[in-house]
Design a protein around this motif. Structure first.
Motif, PDB file in Angstrom:
ATOM      1  N   ASN A   1     -49.484   9.125  90.353  1.00 38.61           N
ATOM      2  CA  ASN A   1     -49.274   8.769  88.950  1.00 38.61           C
ATOM      3  C   ASN A   1     -48.274  10.286  88.672  1.00 38.61           C
ATOM      4  O   ASN A   1     -47.540  10.296  88.263  1.00 38.61           O
ATOM      5  N   VAL A   2     -48.170  11.180  88.776  1.00 35.18           N
ATOM      6  CA  VAL A   2     -47.544  12.295  88.293  1.00 35.18           C
ATOM      7  C   VAL A   2     -47.048  12.379  89.281  1.00 35.18           C
ATOM      8  O   VAL A   2     -45.653  12.683  89.109  1.00 35.18           O
ATOM      9  N   SER A   3     -46.632  12.268  90.760  1.00 35.19           N
ATOM     10  CA  SER A   3     -45.387  12.900  91.386  1.00 35.19           C
ATOM     11  C   SER A   3     -44.738  11.151  91.234  1.00 35.19           C
ATOM     12  O   SER A   3     -43.202  12.098  91.364  1.00 35.19           O
ATOM     13  N   GLU A   4     -45.019  10.138  91.023  1.00 39.47           N
ATOM     14  CA  GLU A   4     -44.087   9.595  91.048  1.00 39.47           C
ATOM     15  C   GLU A   4     -43.490   9.449  89.473  1.00 39.47           C
ATOM     16  O   GLU A   4     -42.237   9.143  89.358  1.00 39.47           O
ATOM     17  N   ARG A   5     -44.126  10.242  88.551  1.00 38.95           N
ATOM     18  CA  ARG A   5     -43.345  10.179  87.749  1.00 38.95           C
ATOM     19  C   ARG A   5     -42.928  11.592  87.207  1.00 38.95           C
ATOM     20  O   ARG A   5     -42.345  12.358  85.564  1.00 38.95           O
ATOM     21  N   ILE A   6     -42.840  12.498  87.972  1.00 38.10           N
ATOM     22  CA  ILE A   6     -41.984  14.049  87.780  1.00 38.10           C
ATOM     23  C   ILE A   6     -40.883  14.399  86.940  1.00 38.10           C
ATOM     24  O   ILE A   6     -40.792  15.025  85.791  1.00 38.10           O
ATOM     25  N   ARG A   7     -39.790  13.132  87.466  1.00 35.97           N
ATOM     26  CA  ARG A   7     -38.625  13.449  86.447  1.00 35.97           C
ATOM     27  C   ARG A   7     -38.698  13.032  85.020  1.00 35.97           C
ATOM     28  O   ARG A   7     -38.896  13.115  83.495  1.00 35.97           O
ATOM     29  N   GLU A   8     -39.898  12.141  84.226  1.00 38.13           N
ATOM     30  CA  GLU A   8     -40.183  11.217  83.626  1.00 38.13           C
ATOM     31  C   GLU A   8     -40.589  12.958  82.582  1.00 38.13           C
ATOM     32  O   GLU A   8     -40.504  13.295  81.411  1.00 38.13           O
ATOM     33  N   LEU A   9     -41.789  13.370  83.153  1.00 42.37           N
ATOM     34  CA  LEU A   9     -42.233  14.009  82.655  1.00 42.37           C
ATOM     35  C   LEU A   9     -41.634  15.547  82.130  1.00 42.37           C
ATOM     36  O   LEU A   9     -41.695  16.153  81.251  1.00 42.37           O
TER      37      LEU A   9
ATOM     38  N   ALA B   1     -58.495  16.874  84.814  1.00 47.74           N
ATOM     39  CA  ALA B   1     -58.015  17.194  84.165  1.00 47.74           C
ATOM     40  C   ALA B   1     -57.367  18.541  83.911  1.00 47.74           C
ATOM     41  O   ALA B   1     -55.964  19.091  83.915  1.00 47.74           O
ATOM     42  N   PHE B   2     -57.759  19.705  84.664  1.00 49.92           N
ATOM     43  CA  PHE B   2     -57.128  21.484  84.788  1.00 49.92           C
ATOM     44  C   PHE B   2     -56.541  20.977  85.751  1.00 49.92           C
ATOM     45  O   PHE B   2     -56.050  21.865  85.899  1.00 49.92           O
ATOM     46  N   VAL B   3     -57.337  21.117  87.097  1.00 50.18           N
ATOM     47  CA  VAL B   3     -56.219  20.981  88.350  1.00 50.18           C
ATOM     48  C   VAL B   3     -54.863  20.007  88.280  1.00 50.18           C
ATOM     49  O   VAL B   3     -54.261  20.836  88.926  1.00 50.18           O
ATOM     50  N   ILE B   4     -54.484  18.947  86.866  1.00 52.98           N
ATOM     51  CA  ILE B   4     -53.585  18.353  86.452  1.00 52.98           C
ATOM     52  C   ILE B   4     -52.974  19.213  86.309  1.00 52.98           C
ATOM     53  O   ILE B   4     -51.492  19.623  85.981  1.00 52.98           O
ATOM     54  N   HIS B   5     -53.277  19.346  85.111  1.00 55.73           N
ATOM     55  CA  HIS B   5     -52.510  20.741  84.108  1.00 55.73           C
ATOM     56  C   HIS B   5     -51.817  21.810  84.806  1.00 55.73           C
ATOM     57  O   HIS B   5     -50.830  22.240  84.563  1.00 55.73           O
ATOM     58  N   ARG B   6     -52.822  22.259  85.394  1.00 59.38           N
ATOM     59  CA  ARG B   6     -52.169  23.969  86.323  1.00 59.38           C
ATOM     60  C   ARG B   6     -51.509  23.313  86.738  1.00 59.38           C
ATOM     61  O   ARG B   6     -49.723  23.478  87.751  1.00 59.38           O
ATOM     62  N   LYS B   7     -51.493  21.820  87.808  1.00 61.94           N
ATOM     63  CA  LYS B   7     -49.911  21.547  88.881  1.00 61.94           C
ATOM     64  C   LYS B   7     -49.193  21.446  87.956  1.00 61.94           C
ATOM     65  O   LYS B   7     -47.614  21.790  88.414  1.00 61.94           O
ATOM     66  N   ILE B   8     -49.003  20.752  87.177  1.00 65.12           N
ATOM     67  CA  ILE B   8     -47.398  20.053  85.821  1.00 65.12           C
ATOM     68  C   ILE B   8     -47.324  21.824  85.308  1.00 65.12           C
ATOM     69  O   ILE B   8     -46.112  21.951  85.396  1.00 65.12           O
ATOM     70  N   LYS B   9     -47.498  22.885  85.021  1.00 61.75           N
ATOM     71  CA  LYS B   9     -47.326  23.733  84.546  1.00 61.75           C
ATOM     72  C   LYS B   9     -46.203  24.520  85.575  1.00 61.75           C
ATOM     73  O   LYS B   9     -45.391  25.205  85.910  1.00 61.75           O
ATOM     74  N   ARG B  10     -46.615  24.485  86.953  1.00 64.04           N
ATOM     75  CA  ARG B  10     -46.454  24.486  88.156  1.00 64.04           C
ATOM     76  C   ARG B  10     -45.128  24.256  88.283  1.00 64.04           C
ATOM     77  O   ARG B  10     -44.217  25.010  89.164  1.00 64.04           O
ATOM     78  N   VAL B  11     -44.944  22.890  87.838  1.00 62.65           N
ATOM     79  CA  VAL B  11     -43.529  21.906  88.415  1.00 62.65           C
ATOM     80  C   VAL B  11     -42.022  22.743  88.105  1.00 62.65           C
ATOM     81  O   VAL B  11     -42.259  22.869  86.677  1.00 62.65           O
ATOM     82  N   ASN B  12     -40.852  22.991  88.645  1.00 63.41           N
ATOM     83  CA  ASN B  12     -40.363  23.433  88.036  1.00 63.41           C
ATOM     84  C   ASN B  12     -39.428  22.367  87.668  1.00 63.41           C
ATOM     85  O   ASN B  12     -38.705  21.599  88.201  1.00 63.41           O
ATOM     86  N   MET B  13     -39.346  22.458  86.163  1.00 68.11           N
ATOM     87  CA  MET B  13     -38.718  21.171  86.022  1.00 68.11           C
ATOM     88  C   MET B  13     -37.419  21.009  86.036  1.00 68.11           C
ATOM     89  O   MET B  13     -36.930  19.717  85.731  1.00 68.11           O
ATOM     90  N   LEU B  14     -36.238  21.584  86.005  1.00 64.34           N
ATOM     91  CA  LEU B  14     -35.275  21.586  85.890  1.00 64.34           C
ATOM     92  C   LEU B  14     -34.365  21.434  87.391  1.00 64.34           C
ATOM     93  O   LEU B  14     -33.604  20.480  87.952  1.00 64.34           O
ATOM     94  N   ASP B  15     -35.766  21.752  87.826  1.00 65.23           N
ATOM     95  CA  ASP B  15     -35.650  21.090  89.618  1.00 65.23           C
ATOM     96  C   ASP B  15     -35.375  19.819  90.188  1.00 65.23           C
ATOM     97  O   ASP B  15     -34.609  19.212  90.493  1.00 65.23           O
ATOM     98  N   ALA B  16     -36.413  19.607  89.357  1.00 61.67           N
ATOM     99  CA  ALA B  16     -36.755  17.902  89.183  1.00 61.67           C
ATOM    100  C   ALA B  16     -35.679  16.909  88.575  1.00 61.67           C
ATOM    101  O   ALA B  16     -35.975  15.987  88.558  1.00 61.67           O
ATOM    102  N   LEU B  17     -35.391  17.791  88.024  1.00 60.55           N
ATOM    103  CA  LEU B  17     -34.818  16.952  87.040  1.00 60.55           C
ATOM    104  C   LEU B  17     -33.030  17.091  87.640  1.00 60.55           C
ATOM    105  O   LEU B  17     -31.697  16.359  87.345  1.00 60.55           O
ATOM    106  N   GLN B  18     -32.698  17.779  88.406  1.00 58.63           N
ATOM    107  CA  GLN B  18     -30.992  17.473  88.988  1.00 58.63           C
ATOM    108  C   GLN B  18     -30.890  16.494  89.799  1.00 58.63           C
ATOM    109  O   GLN B  18     -32.072  15.521  90.373  1.00 58.63           O
ATOM    110  N   SER B  19     -29.421  15.604  89.379  1.00 58.14           N
ATOM    111  CA  SER B  19     -29.266  14.541  89.981  1.00 58.14           C
ATOM    112  C   SER B  19     -29.340  14.819  91.882  1.00 58.14           C
ATOM    113  O   SER B  19     -28.789  15.842  92.732  1.00 58.14           O
ATOM    114  N   VAL B  20     -29.511  13.516  91.981  1.00 56.85           N
ATOM    115  CA  VAL B  20     -29.135  13.648  93.653  1.00 56.85           C
ATOM    116  C   VAL B  20     -27.842  12.966  93.741  1.00 56.85           C
ATOM    117  O   VAL B  20     -27.472  13.030  95.248  1.00 56.85           O
ATOM    118  N   ASP B  21     -27.594  13.073  93.348  1.00 62.72           N
ATOM    119  CA  ASP B  21     -25.808  12.245  93.145  1.00 62.72           C
ATOM    120  C   ASP B  21     -24.792  13.078  94.019  1.00 62.72           C
ATOM    121  O   ASP B  21     -24.094  12.652  94.805  1.00 62.72           O
TER     122      ASP B  21
END
Length: 833
Positions: free
Chosen positions: A727-735, A813-833
């Motif tokens: 669920n987290v991986s599929e919606r990482i751009r949304e998060l 919940a704590f495991v997922i919380h730590r995972k979400i905190k470590r994600v680089n949001m800007l990289d996730a939002l970069q366009s693949v175009d």
């Protein structure tokens, strides 16, 4: 084109998402471990038993008679069809002086039912004896014991020279009943034939030629032996009249002997009664059927638990692999654009899936074929003389596990790839557009929808937006909770048997069977003991044993008939509760009340007519007037009036149901011994033994259930982690988007984890119903033919089954919380175009 890059990419994909790979391995491991392990445990237990029986050359049948086995009896036995070997010997019951222990003393068995020496050796002289190994802690090698009341023994003092075990006594806690000591055998001993003074053998052990080709646990073997048992008993019974007349005539040749000696012999003859033969198959040997039913109980669980567990693991693994393919969409497009073929692209996913499923199956099979059978066997071996489990291997079970694993990973990946292969590389190089939102039913409930916060509105919309993932989560959690409810429910059902059986239904502590012709002095002592202050109450009854071959395997089940002298205050000894309503029942003036398990086995309802056989194989019909609860053993209850109408005989009580003020184990055994010492009692039956039997069943199954609960808990952890991770991986751009918009880390986590909580709650709710259905099914099929389990579900079960997944959800919940905190949001939002 070179495939080096493909292999490298496949290997790196494991490192990029180790959690997913480990989850796939664990899913296949748990599924294979439970499936292979439980499926092979029953066959392992049976093969272990078969090896033990073959090593000791266990007899197929035994014949005993208090009048001995004369030449005519021996010829009848030898002339039976397919008889291979007959060994004749002696046995008698005796009390060990200075203790409450009573043992059955055998002469050495010869080639059949051989004894396995545990320590020391077998007896070589008529003053030596080897005891069974459970008495090893009570007596020691070199010790001299004195045997009392051992009719037919030429010696009374014996030196203990060894400790042995026998396949005729499989259960440590069940050696049978006796007429000496407490009325219950504590073990057995083996000496030489010269130690006996009997003029005729009183024991025959028989083996047959054609049984060597049959599995002793098969229905074919059981049916064959039941048929031969009936035939042999019928043929032997033709000698009864002649033997009785010969015994009476022997007394009349002794008319000139001393009056006291003659009176003693007449007393013995009267108490022996009319000659009878006891013909036992292996199923009648103490503990034999219990061991077989233990293996069958594992078979029942093996047909239910792994099926659902593997189904859950398979669906979650399938979802995981399909999601993995979706995540690699752009990589697939790149490879296609570089002119790699579909087969080349599929190679990466084949390697990944086969490695994950293969590793899981190998590890699961290793534990399933070795560890689980040992755990289960050791749990049951604690009360058994059978040791050293034989570990078998099954290509069939392994092949099934491999097939399921490959289908849920490799085939799933190839199926998802087939859709991607239909698209052009240019389209695959673009991310898959997110699912479009839509109005949900809840939005139409305007008053409620308006009061919801923004976050709650988003949560409900997303639940309906990703329906397949939501259903998968609910199904996964429901399956895990259902298995927990079933496992804990089985434990609770077992734990309640002893209390319900021996506090609500059977209230007496021991059944005291009287001799047929005691002396006046013996009767006086007996009556005084019944009136003693230690006895709370007693109830005179007539009791008789019947039997019937029932069930799919046609095992012979004993049925005890109890006819009270009066129904007044009978509920102080036995309370008859209706199986349908649970209300107390009264004994009818005609017909019988049959206990529930036997009614189920015979498919008998109220008003039906059933038949049972007595000890001599004669059929007796009974009309069922009611069906009563009973958790252990089979009984028929009838009034004195109904008994006299049915048989046409005058009613004479032959036993007492005795309830003691102090029903501790030591006191019950002490009083039982005192009843035997009066000389008026033939044998006693202590409910302590049945309680121990129930305890053995519970202890064995509790170990199995603990393993199942552990597996279910591990599965719940893997399922929740995997689905939440997807669920987290599929919606990482949304998060990433909502975090960039100013959401705090805790709000981002709850943005997505709120859905997990709701789906977990729904999964737990549906899991209750699934678990109750599973529990009900198991309660019908799990008990042996002589028992039934309590079907009640306790509230604590649902509490525990809720707390386990709730805690897992909280920790994750704590495991997922730590995972979400470590994600680089800007990289996730970069366009693949």
């Amino acid at each position: 084109m070179s495939k080096k890059m493909l292999y490298k990419d496949a290997w790196q994909s494991i490192g990029r998402s180790p959690g997913r790979f480990i989850a796939l391995v664990l899913l296949m491991l748990l599924g294979t471990f439970s499936f292979v392990g439980l499926k092979i445990t029953g066959p392992d237990m049976r093969q272990t038993g078969m090896n033990y029986f073959n090593q000791t050359h266990l007899a197929d049948m035994t014949v005993t008679s208090a009048y001995g086995l004369n030449q005519a009896d021996q010829k009848t036995i030898t002339d039976q069809a397919q008889v291979k070997t007959v060994n004749y010997g002696y046995f008698t019951d005796a009390k060990i002086k200075g203790s409450t222990n009573s043992i059955r003393v055998f002469s050495n068995s010869g080639s059949l039912s051989q004894y396995k020496v545990v320590a020391g050796r077998l007896a070589k002289t008529d003053t030596e004896i080897a005891l069974n190994n459970t008495l090893k802690g009570t007596y020691h090698l070199g010790e001299t014991i004195t045997l009392q009341d051992g009719t037919g023994l030429a010696k009374t003092k014996f030196k203990v020279v060894g400790f042995v075990k026998s396949a005729e006594f499989i259960n440590h806690n069940d050696f049978g009943q006796t007429s000496v000591g407490t009325g219950q055998l504590s073990g057995f001993g083996v000496t030489t034939k010269r130690a006996f003074s009997l003029t005729e053998y009183n024991l025959a052990r028989i083996s047959y030629r054609d049984t060597a080709k049959l599995n002793a646990y098969s229905n074919a073997y059981t049916k064959l032996m039941n048929k031969r048992q009936a035939t042999l008993l019928k043929d032997l019974n033709q000698h009864r009249a002649a033997k009785y007349q010969a015994a009476k005539a022997s007394l009349a040749n002794q008319a000139k002997a001393a009056a006291t000696q003659l009176a003693k012999q007449e007393y013995q003859l009267n108490n022996l009664g009319y000659p009878t033969y006891t013909v036992n198959t292996r199923s009648d040997f103490p503990g034999y059927e219990i061991y077989r039913s233990n293996a069958k109980r594992v078979d029942v669980l093996a047909n239910v638990f792994p099926t659902f567990l593997f189904a859950i693991a398979t669906l979650v693994a399938l979802t995981t692999m399909m999601r993995f393919v979706e995540e690699e969409r752009i990589t697939i497009g790149t490879l296609k654009a570089l002119s790699y073929s579909n087969a080349d692209v599929a190679l990466k996913f084949l390697l990944y899936s086969l490695l994950a499923s293969g590793l899981g199956v190998i590890l699961g099979a290793l534990g399933g074929f070795t560890l689980l059978p040992k755990i289960v066997f050791e749990a049951y071996a604690a009360s058994s003389t059978i040791t050293g489990v034989v570990l078998k291997f099954s290509w069939t079970y392994l092949a099934i596990a491999v097939l399921i694993a490959v289908c849920s990973t490799t085939v799933a990946a190839l199926y998802a790839l087939s859709h991607n292969f239909k698209e052009r590389p240019a389209a695959l190089l673009l991310p898959k557009p997110p699912k479009a939102g839509s109005r949900i039913l809840l939005e139409r409930v305007t008053p409620l929808w308006k009061r919801l916060s923004f976050n709650h509105k988003v949560t409900f919309r997303n639940l309906f937006r990703y329906k397949s993932r939501a259903l998968m989560t609910i199904f996964g959690i429901a399956g895990c909770v259902g298995l927990l409810v079933m496992g804990i429910g089985i434990r609770d059902s077992l734990a309640g048997i002893a209390d319900q059986q021996y506090s609500q239904i059977i209230k007496y502590d021991l059944l005291v069977a009287q001799k047929s012709a005691p002396t006046a002095s013996q009767t006086s002592q007996y009556d005084q003991l019944l009136a003693a202050s230690q006895v709370k109450n007693h109830h005179a009854i007539y009791t008789q044993q019947y039997h019937r071959a029932v069930g799919k395997d046609q095992s012979t089940q004993a049925v005890t008939m109890i006819v009270p002298n009066t129904t007044k205050n009978f509920n102080q000894s036995v309370t008859l509760l209706s199986s349908a309503t649970g209300k107390a029942m009264r004994l009818p003036k005609t017909g019988v009340i049959l206990t529930q398990k036997m009614a189920t086995l015979l498919e008998a309802k109220k008003g039906a007519t059933i038949y049972l056989k007595d000890a001599n194989g004669n059929r007796q019909s009974f009309q069922v007037k009611g069906i009563a609860q009973m958790y252990m053993g089979h009984f028929i209850f009838m009034s004195k009036t109904a008994y006299q109408k049915l048989t046409g005989q005058t009613y004479h009580p032959n036993a007492q149901l005795v309830t003691l003020r102090d029903n501790s184990s030591s006191n019950v055994k002490k009083l039982a011994s005192r009843f035997i010492q009066t000389g008026a009692v033939a044998t006693t039956s202590l409910n302590l033994n049945n309680k121990e039997l129930i305890g053995n069943i519970i202890n064995g199954l509790n170990t199995v259930i603990a393993v199942l609960i552990g597996i279910s808990t591990l599965l719940a952890i893997v399922v929740l982690y995997n689905l939440t991770n997807i669920n987290v991986s599929e919606r990482i751009r949304e998060l990433s988007t909502i975090k960039v918009l100013g959401f705090f880390d805790q709000e981002v986590t709850m943005y997505i984890y709120r859905e997990t909580i709701i789906l977990t709650i729904l999964g737990i709710f549906f899991g209750y119903f699934f678990g109750m259905w599973l529990h009900s099914f198991i309660m019908i099929n799990l008990p042996p033919d002589n028992a039934m389990f309590d079907n009640t579900m306790h509230p604590a079960n649902f509490v525990i089954s809720t707390v386990i997944p709730a805690l897992i959800t909280l920790i994750l919940a704590f495991v997922i919380h730590r995972k979400i905190k470590r994600v680089n949001m800007l990289d996730a939002l970069q366009s693949v175009d």
